[in-house]
Design an enzyme around this catalytic site. Structure first.
Site, PDB file in Angstrom:
ATOM      1  N   ARG A 138       0.819  -1.222   0.000  1.00  0.00           N
ATOM      2  CA  ARG A 138       0.000   0.000   0.000  1.00  0.00           C
ATOM      3  C   ARG A 138       0.846   1.263   0.000  1.00  0.00           C
ATOM      4  NH1 ARG A 138      -3.154  -1.841   5.267  1.00  0.00           N
ATOM      5  NH2 ARG A 138      -0.991  -2.399   5.632  1.00  0.00           N
ATOM      6  N   SER A 179      -7.137  -3.703   8.083  1.00  0.00           N
ATOM      7  CA  SER A 179      -8.054  -4.417   8.983  1.00  0.00           C
ATOM      8  C   SER A 179      -8.147  -3.684  10.314  1.00  0.00           C
ATOM      9  CB  SER A 179      -7.564  -5.848   9.226  1.00  0.00           C
ATOM     10  OG  SER A 179      -7.495  -6.558   8.021  1.00  0.00           O
TER      11      SER A 179
END
Ligand code: PNS
Length: 160
Positions: free
Chosen positions: A90, A128
């Site tokens: 990311r 998450s």
């Protein structure tokens, strides 16, 4: 047959993970989504719950298998006779972490290769842990997790 293992905590699976899984199946004949323990992270969902959520979120994707494994990633690869790991990146923080993980895995088995996919920019903020934190305090997680499992996650986190 080209097979890759996509390992992670998946606590829970997010749209960022789903993006990598979908793109992975375009390159590999099969992607094995492997739930592994990250000793640095305290889990919220049980392994069974994580597995159910992944299966539900990926039910329309062909060419994947979902497993869990208690041990080193290199040992899972050895057991499955696979030497390719698929990972998403990311940002530069992920890069630093994954760079080290790659070297550790190579130290344990020099034949292991990790293939990195850069996350789609609109998904690169998703994690998450952010999902859990937002959900816990009643915030909106729309777009961060697959629609098919959003209710399950909210129910577990008791924010709805
Ligand atoms: O989704 P995550 O938390 O970034 O995934 C990390 C994971 C589970 C892939 C990583 O912690 C892992 O490979 N765990 C298994 C144990 C292992 O092989 N560790 C590498 C040596 S430190």
């Amino acid at each position: 047959m080209k097979i890759a293992v996509y390992p992670g905590s998946f606590d829970p699976i997010t749209n960022g993970h789903l993006d990598i899984i979908k793109r992975g199946t375009k390159i590999f004949d099969k992607v094995i989504v492997a739930i592994l323990v990250n000793v640095d992270k305290k889990g919220l969902f049980s392994v069974e719950e994580r597995k159910e959520l992944i299966l539900k979120a990926t039910k329309d994707i062909e060419g994947i298998e979902v497993i869990d494994f208690d041990g080193l990633l290199v040992d899972l690869l050895k057991e499955k006779e696979i030497n390719v790991i698929l990972k998403g990146l990311r940002n530069s923080t992920d890069f630093e972490y994954e760079n080290t993980m790659d070297k550790i895995n190579k130290k344990l088995n020099k034949d292991v290769e990790t293939i990195f996919m850069i996350s789609e920019s609109e998904k690169s903020y998703i994690s998450s842990s952010a999902v859990k934190q937002i959900c816990r305090f009643g915030g909106e997680i729309d777009g961060m997790v697959p629609d098919s499992i959003k209710d399950d996650i909210e129910k577990k986190m008791r924010c709805k």
